[in-house]
Design a protein around this motif. Structure first.
Motif, PDB file in Angstrom:
ATOM      1  N   LEU A 396       0.808  -1.222   0.000  1.00 38.38           N
ATOM      2  CA  LEU A 396       0.000   0.000   0.000  1.00 38.38           C
ATOM      3  C   LEU A 396       0.842   1.273   0.000  1.00 38.38           C
ATOM      4  N   LYS A 397       2.144   1.132   0.177  1.00 39.96           N
ATOM      5  CA  LYS A 397       3.054   2.283   0.193  1.00 39.96           C
ATOM      6  C   LYS A 397       2.722   3.269   1.317  1.00 39.96           C
ATOM      7  N   VAL A 398       2.176   2.746   2.413  1.00 39.94           N
ATOM      8  CA  VAL A 398       1.881   3.558   3.592  1.00 39.94           C
ATOM      9  C   VAL A 398       2.739   3.033   4.740  1.00 39.94           C
ATOM     10  N   SER A 399       3.447   3.933   5.413  1.00 37.30           N
ATOM     11  CA  SER A 399       4.352   3.464   6.451  1.00 37.30           C
ATOM     12  C   SER A 399       4.487   4.486   7.568  1.00 37.30           C
ATOM     13  N   VAL A 400       5.158   4.065   8.644  1.00 39.75           N
ATOM     14  CA  VAL A 400       5.445   4.930   9.791  1.00 39.75           C
ATOM     15  C   VAL A 400       6.949   5.222   9.770  1.00 39.75           C
ATOM     16  N   PRO A 401       7.355   6.460   9.560  1.00 42.30           N
ATOM     17  CA  PRO A 401       8.778   6.797   9.422  1.00 42.30           C
ATOM     18  C   PRO A 401       9.661   6.265  10.540  1.00 42.30           C
ATOM     19  N   LEU A 402       9.188   6.368  11.786  1.00 43.68           N
ATOM     20  CA  LEU A 402       9.997   5.904  12.909  1.00 43.68           C
ATOM     21  C   LEU A 402      10.272   4.407  12.805  1.00 43.68           C
ATOM     22  N   ILE A 403       9.217   3.633  12.511  1.00 46.66           N
ATOM     23  CA  ILE A 403       9.384   2.181  12.392  1.00 46.66           C
ATOM     24  C   ILE A 403      10.267   1.855  11.186  1.00 46.66           C
ATOM     25  N   ASP A 404      10.077   2.578  10.097  1.00 47.78           N
ATOM     26  CA  ASP A 404      10.896   2.351   8.909  1.00 47.78           C
ATOM     27  C   ASP A 404      12.371   2.581   9.211  1.00 47.78           C
ATOM     28  N   ASN A 405      12.655   3.618   9.981  1.00 47.57           N
ATOM     29  CA  ASN A 405      14.039   3.938  10.325  1.00 47.57           C
ATOM     30  C   ASN A 405      14.655   2.843  11.190  1.00 47.57           C
ATOM     31  N   ILE A 406      13.859   2.316  12.125  1.00 49.44           N
ATOM     32  CA  ILE A 406      14.358   1.226  12.992  1.00 49.44           C
ATOM     33  C   ILE A 406      14.660  -0.003  12.150  1.00 49.44           C
ATOM     34  N   ILE A 407      13.725  -0.374  11.271  1.00 46.34           N
ATOM     35  CA  ILE A 407      13.908  -1.559  10.433  1.00 46.34           C
ATOM     36  C   ILE A 407      15.120  -1.405   9.518  1.00 46.34           C
ATOM     37  N   ALA A 408      15.294  -0.209   8.959  1.00 47.16           N
ATOM     38  CA  ALA A 408      16.400   0.027   8.018  1.00 47.16           C
ATOM     39  C   ALA A 408      17.759  -0.157   8.677  1.00 47.16           C
ATOM     40  N   ASN A 409      17.831   0.056  10.006  1.00 46.89           N
ATOM     41  CA  ASN A 409      19.107  -0.041  10.708  1.00 46.89           C
ATOM     42  C   ASN A 409      19.303  -1.371  11.431  1.00 46.89           C
ATOM     43  N   LEU A 410      18.395  -2.297  11.231  1.00 48.40           N
ATOM     44  CA  LEU A 410      18.529  -3.605  11.865  1.00 48.40           C
ATOM     45  C   LEU A 410      19.626  -4.421  11.187  1.00 48.40           C
ATOM     46  N   PRO A 411      20.365  -5.229  11.943  1.00 54.78           N
ATOM     47  CA  PRO A 411      21.347  -6.126  11.322  1.00 54.78           C
ATOM     48  C   PRO A 411      20.663  -7.058  10.308  1.00 54.78           C
ATOM     49  N   LEU A 412      21.343  -7.332   9.214  1.00 57.10           N
ATOM     50  CA  LEU A 412      20.891  -8.211   8.129  1.00 57.10           C
ATOM     51  C   LEU A 412      19.814  -7.585   7.238  1.00 57.10           C
ATOM     52  N   GLN A 413      19.413  -6.328   7.525  1.00 56.29           N
ATOM     53  CA  GLN A 413      18.374  -5.726   6.693  1.00 56.29           C
ATOM     54  C   GLN A 413      18.855  -5.529   5.256  1.00 56.29           C
ATOM     55  N   ASN A 414      20.153  -5.365   5.068  1.00 58.54           N
ATOM     56  CA  ASN A 414      20.698  -5.239   3.715  1.00 58.54           C
ATOM     57  C   ASN A 414      20.407  -6.469   2.868  1.00 58.54           C
ATOM     58  N   TYR A 415      20.197  -7.608   3.546  1.00 56.83           N
ATOM     59  CA  TYR A 415      19.905  -8.855   2.852  1.00 56.83           C
ATOM     60  C   TYR A 415      18.436  -9.250   2.977  1.00 56.83           C
ATOM     61  N   GLU A 416      17.588  -8.297   3.370  1.00 62.37           N
ATOM     62  CA  GLU A 416      16.146  -8.513   3.521  1.00 62.37           C
ATOM     63  C   GLU A 416      15.805  -9.456   4.665  1.00 62.37           C
ATOM     64  N   PHE A 417      16.710  -9.593   5.630  1.00 68.76           N
ATOM     65  CA  PHE A 417      16.459 -10.471   6.775  1.00 68.76           C
ATOM     66  C   PHE A 417      16.429  -9.695   8.089  1.00 68.76           C
ATOM     67  N   GLY A 418      16.162  -8.400   8.025  1.00 68.11           N
ATOM     68  CA  GLY A 418      16.091  -7.606   9.247  1.00 68.11           C
ATOM     69  C   GLY A 418      15.010  -8.075  10.197  1.00 68.11           C
ATOM     70  N   TRP A 419      13.949  -8.652   9.637  1.00 64.64           N
ATOM     71  CA  TRP A 419      12.836  -9.128  10.469  1.00 64.64           C
ATOM     72  C   TRP A 419      13.265 -10.204  11.458  1.00 64.64           C
TER      73      TRP A 419
END
Length: 440
Positions: A396-419
């Protein structure tokens, strides 16, 4: 074929490989090879991890975890989640996406080139009717699946693929080109390979095919849990090795074909061009044989598994009635075409894949944490939350900037495994809660 009968796990392994090796296993490695170019080795590592490693573990976990089937395994996190997840997965790899995709891929790769542009729609409808009819015919012969698929269809399929692979090795179309956009860096190439492995849907299917393999090894004489797991593991390893080898060579065809074929939009165009380049008009026949056998066996395996599952959930409707309903529904869905099916499947895969991966590893490490329900519940809960958020934001291209920023800085997020970090938090909380509950 006497050796197949003397060691039935070989036939079962061939059957499992054939059920895995369908639409996505042909088109995704080819397009990956084209796009990765000189970075192909890195992309292949990613593809092998998610396209071979996860399916192998998925089959093994059903035999190892002590669960009767996927519903039993997923219900360890609660009956509602078990029913919701299992039904969603069966519908995804069944009539909603994967089964129709086997038919549309076969048409796109093996039939469409024989049909004029204005008759494509009618030809697709007729072909899908025939393809789904054969799927139904083989699906109602459950006890003969190993003999038909493992001993007959799979050897023919492997020989057909080997002809194309050997020719591509003896006379490569060209050299590897520079990596395309998104594949230029090591992390980018690896990530793209991981995502293409997702797209094959084999990790999802592995949890379904696992019970098919277990039933087969029981049918051929395995009596206790040790024998069942041993034969299941051997069959799974055979299927994984065959998948990995063929992935490498199909990707190589895509990587070496750019200079002759140009840049293609899909793997279907690459394979069609390659067989035409090597074998001229006969190549179209060879490609049809490869695609038809590969996709038919997958369609049969998925239809059989889905029909058995829904028959178990609601036994008042017969297995054959479910099988008929599934192939008819798949026939209708298939009319939208290959590209549309791939597009529609993406958000569903984004949501289901993390849950599937987590269930596989929870099942494998079940004995480590004593199979505590709290561990399953909290691990799955946190995974559901992060998967749902990622799915909604990507769709839907709708997001929460704060959560997006946290996810972007998680380890392994570069490989799509930040979750995985969020999932790990849930796992630790589950361990703590189960420990506190035990003490109380």
């Amino acid at each position: 074929m006497k050796f197949l009968k003397d060691k039935p796990y070989i036939s079962i392994g061939f059957m499992l490989f054939a059920m895995f090796f369908g639409a996505g296993n042909l088109i995704f490695p080819a397009i990956l090879g084209q796009n990765a170019g000189s970075n192909l080795s890195l992309s292949m590592i990613g593809l092998i991890l998610t396209g071979v490693g996860l399916p192998l573990l998925g089959v093994l976990v059903i035999g190892y975890s002590g669960a009767n089937d996927l519903l039993d395994l997923s219900s360890r996190a609660g009956k509602f989640f078990g029913l919701f997840f299992t039904t969603s997965l069966y519908l995804t790899i069944g009539p909603f996406f994967a089964i129709p995709r086997t038919g549309t891929t076969t048409f796109s790769l093996g039939v469409s080139s024989f049909v004029s542009e204005e008759n494509q729609g009618l030809a697709l409808m007729i072909f899908l009717a025939i393809f789904m009819g054969l799927t139904l015919l083989l699906s109602v012969k459950q006890t003969k699946l190993v003999d038909i698929i493992g001993n007959i269809i799979t050897p023919v399929l492997l020989v057909s693929i080997a002809i194309l692979i050997i020719k591509s090795l003896v006379s490569p179309m060209g050299d590897y080109q520079s990596p395309m956009e998104g594949y230029e860096t090591s992390s980018g190439a690896l990530t793209k390979g991981i995502l293409e492995g997702y797209n094959t849907m084999d990790a999802l299917a592995s949890l379904v095919f696992g019970i098919v393999v277990i039933n087969a090894v029981k049918f051929y004489g395995a009596k206790n849990s040790k024998e069942i797991f041993s034969n299941t593991a051997k069959a799974a390893v055979i299927a994984a090795i065959l998948l990995g080898i063929i992935y490498v060579f199909i990707a190589n065809i895509g990587a070496t074909g750019v200079s002759q074929l140009g840049v293609q939009e899909t793997g279907a165009g690459i394979l069609s061009g390659a067989t035409n380049y090597y074998f001229s008009s006969i190549g179209r026949v060879l490609l049809f044989v490869i695609v038809f056998l590969a996709c038919l066996t997958t369609s049969v395996g998925l239809t059989t598994a889905c029909s058995s599952y829904f028959n178990r959930i609601y036994p008042k409707i017969s297995y054959n009635a479910y099988a008929i309903s599934i192939v008819v529904f798949s026939l209708v869905v298939g009319q939208v075409g290959l590209s549309a099916l791939i597009t529609y499947a993406v958000p569903v895969l984004i949501f289901l894949y993390p849950l599937t991966i987590v269930l596989i590893f929870l099942g494998l490490f079940n004995n480590f944490f004593g199979g505590k329900k709290d561990v399953y519940v909290y691990t799955i809960l946190f995974t559901v939350l992060i998967s749902a958020y990622i799915t909604l934001t990507s769709t839907l291209k709708v997001s929460v900037p704060l959560i997006d920023n946290i996810i972007a800085n998680l380890p392994l997020q570069n490989y799509e495994f930040g979750w995985l970090n969020i999932t790990l938090v849930g796992f630790v909380i589950g361990l703590i809660v189960s420990k506190l509950r035990k003490n109380n």
